[in-house]
Design a protein around this motif. Structure first.
Motif, short mmCIF file in Angstrom:
data_model
loop_
_atom_site.label_atom_id
_atom_site.label_comp_id
_atom_site.label_asym_id
_atom_site.label_seq_id
_atom_site.Cartn_x
_atom_site.Cartn_y
_atom_site.Cartn_z
N GLU A 134 -27.66 -2.45 45.59
CA GLU A 134 -27.43 -3.45 44.57
C GLU A 134 -27.76 -2.90 43.18
O GLU A 134 -27.06 -3.20 42.20
CB GLU A 134 -28.27 -4.69 44.87
CG GLU A 134 -27.86 -5.38 46.17
CD GLU A 134 -28.78 -6.54 46.55
OE1 GLU A 134 -29.68 -6.87 45.73
OE2 GLU A 134 -28.61 -7.11 47.63
N GLU A 137 -24.95 -0.68 41.97
CA GLU A 137 -23.79 -1.46 41.55
C GLU A 137 -24.01 -2.08 40.17
O GLU A 137 -23.07 -2.16 39.35
CB GLU A 137 -23.49 -2.54 42.58
CG GLU A 137 -22.33 -3.48 42.22
CD GLU A 137 -20.99 -2.79 42.03
OE1 GLU A 137 -20.07 -3.43 41.50
OE2 GLU A 137 -20.86 -1.58 42.38
N LEU A 138 -25.24 -2.52 39.89
CA LEU A 138 -25.54 -3.05 38.56
C LEU A 138 -25.35 -1.97 37.49
O LEU A 138 -24.79 -2.23 36.42
CB LEU A 138 -26.96 -3.60 38.51
CG LEU A 138 -27.24 -4.88 39.29
CD1 LEU A 138 -28.71 -5.24 39.21
CD2 LEU A 138 -26.39 -6.04 38.79
N GLN A 141 -21.58 -1.33 37.04
CA GLN A 141 -20.90 -2.39 36.30
C GLN A 141 -21.26 -2.36 34.82
O GLN A 141 -20.40 -2.59 33.96
CB GLN A 141 -21.22 -3.76 36.89
CG GLN A 141 -20.54 -4.02 38.21
CD GLN A 141 -20.44 -5.51 38.53
OE1 GLN A 141 -20.34 -6.34 37.63
NE2 GLN A 141 -20.45 -5.83 39.81
N TYR A 142 -22.52 -2.06 34.52
CA TYR A 142 -22.88 -2.00 33.10
C TYR A 142 -22.20 -0.82 32.42
O TYR A 142 -21.62 -0.95 31.34
CB TYR A 142 -24.39 -1.89 32.89
CG TYR A 142 -24.70 -1.89 31.41
CD1 TYR A 142 -24.74 -3.08 30.70
CD2 TYR A 142 -24.87 -0.69 30.72
CE1 TYR A 142 -24.94 -3.09 29.33
CE2 TYR A 142 -25.06 -0.69 29.35
CZ TYR A 142 -25.11 -1.89 28.66
OH TYR A 142 -25.28 -1.90 27.30
N TRP A 147 -19.26 -5.57 33.93
CA TRP A 147 -20.19 -6.70 33.89
C TRP A 147 -19.67 -7.79 32.95
O TRP A 147 -19.86 -8.99 33.20
CB TRP A 147 -21.58 -6.26 33.44
CG TRP A 147 -21.67 -5.92 31.96
CD1 TRP A 147 -21.49 -4.70 31.37
CD2 TRP A 147 -21.95 -6.84 30.90
NE1 TRP A 147 -21.63 -4.80 30.02
CE2 TRP A 147 -21.92 -6.10 29.69
CE3 TRP A 147 -22.21 -8.21 30.85
CZ2 TRP A 147 -22.15 -6.67 28.45
CZ3 TRP A 147 -22.45 -8.79 29.61
CH2 TRP A 147 -22.41 -8.02 28.42
N ASN A 150 -16.86 -9.59 34.74
CA ASN A 150 -17.41 -10.31 35.89
C ASN A 150 -18.50 -11.31 35.50
O ASN A 150 -19.02 -12.01 36.38
CB ASN A 150 -17.99 -9.32 36.91
CG ASN A 150 -16.94 -8.35 37.43
OD1 ASN A 150 -15.76 -8.65 37.43
ND2 ASN A 150 -17.38 -7.18 37.89
N GLU A 151 -18.86 -11.32 34.22
CA GLU A 151 -19.95 -12.17 33.74
C GLU A 151 -21.23 -11.93 34.53
O GLU A 151 -21.96 -12.86 34.88
CB GLU A 151 -19.55 -13.66 33.79
CG GLU A 151 -18.36 -13.98 32.90
CD GLU A 151 -18.01 -15.46 32.90
OE1 GLU A 151 -18.58 -16.20 33.72
OE2 GLU A 151 -17.17 -15.87 32.08
N ASN A 152 -21.48 -10.66 34.80
CA ASN A 152 -22.67 -10.26 35.56
C ASN A 152 -23.79 -9.94 34.58
O ASN A 152 -24.00 -8.79 34.19
CB ASN A 152 -22.34 -9.04 36.43
CG ASN A 152 -23.47 -8.69 37.39
OD1 ASN A 152 -24.60 -9.18 37.24
ND2 ASN A 152 -23.18 -7.86 38.36
N GLU A 153 -24.53 -10.97 34.18
CA GLU A 153 -25.57 -10.81 33.18
C GLU A 153 -26.72 -9.92 33.67
O GLU A 153 -27.40 -9.29 32.87
CB GLU A 153 -26.12 -12.17 32.77
CG GLU A 153 -25.13 -13.01 31.98
CD GLU A 153 -24.76 -12.39 30.65
OE1 GLU A 153 -25.66 -11.86 29.96
OE2 GLU A 153 -23.57 -12.41 30.30
N ASP A 154 -26.94 -9.85 34.98
CA ASP A 154 -28.02 -9.01 35.50
C ASP A 154 -27.79 -7.54 35.19
O ASP A 154 -28.75 -6.77 35.00
CB ASP A 154 -28.19 -9.20 37.01
CG ASP A 154 -29.00 -10.44 37.35
OD1 ASP A 154 -29.61 -11.01 36.41
OD2 ASP A 154 -29.02 -10.84 38.52
N ALA A 155 -26.52 -7.12 35.16
CA ALA A 155 -26.23 -5.73 34.81
C ALA A 155 -26.64 -5.45 33.37
O ALA A 155 -27.25 -4.42 33.07
CB ALA A 155 -24.75 -5.43 35.01
#
Length: 422
Positions: A134, A137-138, A141-142, A147, A150-155
């Motif tokens: 995981e 992957e972060l 994506q960053y 990110w 995908n609106e993946n704020e954790d990245a």
């Protein structure tokens, strides 16, 4: 193993992956910039005491001279491995010890961390499970800016944490966590740090929005017209600043972020039709299609610093309007520093049209956003606040302010009719 890697999140995460695969005691890391990578690699491989130490290079490339030295070391039996994902390093695939892959066959973009992770999985040194999977992957994506889509704020928050923690602390925290956890999570302390940083960043970006100058780049042609660029001076939050400024100003093709103290220029975009790595190449720089940079050369100074000094920033759109609001089909009023007004409205054919400085424009648009982008690109205008919009109409129709405000929609119709007759 000696690992030379870039000094950003992707580069240093390669060090984390290597230490988890081989053991912390078996990996010595050296995080480099593009300015010192060649000297450091060359100096290291020439030392006799390191002749039997495997050398890995990730997320950063060396020049041709150092590449020839590495080839000689490889031919002498030394373990050499370069792993990168930048298209500018594709030529290293010509070496047996080089592996460069920007995207997978299915179109999925890669990062150096994800490629090194797969490398060690293939060697049987890591398993494709748990928190490490995981985490990788972060990072991927960053680094690829997926990110944002995908609106993946954790990245994004992972990258924030990378810069917020003291040097070495990020690496230590991640290694301890990734060894044992089944899923990747931020600790409570990290959540608090990140929230404080987010509050600070929002205030910083809001301030920089008010300071940004906008202009046409009349030198770098796109094939149809020059880029419309935003120029801002900033010493921190470059990635988030560039992304947010572009998102808040979709009429701009790219954002130029200047750091005069560091003599650097960064380029950010959210659009696929703009490749800022090619844009940065004009000045000897490079990077990713959506995030690149260069040393601020005299040419760059002339192109960006002087315009940013001379051009007044376009004011932010009025907020909390109830009358002069976007998408109002009867009319939306914009204004610029020259006191030129632009009325954007929808006609009976359902097309958005403009009346600029009391003159109908020939351009028509299928949607409001396209019309707004045109107004901001061509005239550097902003949305007028309610009181100013009402005052503007009442002055031209010679009607009392209170009457105009109370019957705003009707007055807009009368005003447009007045302009058309004029």
């Amino acid at each position: 193993m000696k690992l030379f890697s870039h000094n950003d999140l992707d580069g240093k995460s390669c060090g984390i992956v290597a230490m988890l695969a081989l053991g912390e005691e078996n990996v010595e890391t050296f995080y480099c910039s593009h300015e010192n990578i060649n000297r450091r690699v060359a100096d290291y491989i020439q030392l006799e005491q390191h002749k039997n130490t495997p050398v890995y290079i990730t997320d950063i490339a060396v020049n041709d001279e150092v590449a020839r030295q590495l080839e000689e070391e490889f031919e002498d039996g030394r373990e050499i491995q370069l792993i990168d994902h930048h298209v500018t390093a594709d030529h290293f695939n010509g070496y047996e010890w080089g592996f460069v892959e920007a995207k997978k066959d299915d179109g999925k973009l890669t990062s150096a961390t994800s490629l090194l992770y797969e490398h060690f999985i293939e060697k049987g040194l890591l398993k494709d499970v748990g928190a490490l999977k995981e985490f990788v992957e972060l990072v991927r994506q960053y680094d690829t800016w997926e990110w944002f889509e995908n609106e993946n704020e954790d990245a994004k928050r992972l990258n924030d944490l990378f810069f917020l923690l003291p040097q070495g602390q990020f690496e230590k925290n991640m290694i301890e966590r990734l060894k044992t956890e089944e899923h990747f999570r931020f600790s409570q302390t990290e959540e608090t740090i990140l929230q404080l940083e987010e509050d600070s960043r929002k205030a910083y970006i809001k301030k920089k929005q008010r300071q940004m100058a906008e202009t046409w780049d009349s030198v770098y042609e796109t094939g149809s017209e020059p880029y419309r660029i935003g120029i801002v001076h900033a010493e921190s939050h470059h990635s988030e600043l560039g992304n947010e400024l572009n998102r808040e100003n979709p009429h701009l093709d790219l954002i130029v972020i200047l750091n005069i103290g560091g003599k650097r220029a960064g380029f950010r975009t959210i659009y696929d039709h703009v490749d800022v790595s090619k844009y940065a190449a004009q000045f000897g720089g490079g990077g990713h299609p959506k995030a690149s940079g260069c040393t601020l050369s005299p040419e760059g100074f002339q192109r960006f610093v002087l315009p940013a000094f001379e051009i007044p920033p376009r004011r932010p759109d009025a907020h909390d309007n109830e009358q002069n609001v976007k998408e109002n089909e009867k009319g939306i009023i914009f204004i610029n520093h020259k006191k030129e007004t632009t009325i954007v409205f929808k006609d009976s054919d359902q097309h958005w049209k403009l009346i600029h400085h009391h003159q109908p424009a020939s351009e028509t648009f299928s949607d409001f956003q396209s019309a707004e982008n045109y107004v901001k690109r061509q005239y550097s205008s902003w949305l007028l606040n309610d009181d100013k919009a009402v005052e503007y109409i009442s002055n031209r129709l010679h009607t009392p302010f209170e009457e105009t405000s109370a019957n705003y929609s009707e007055m807009l119709d009368r005003f447009r009719s007045h302009l058309n007759k004029a």
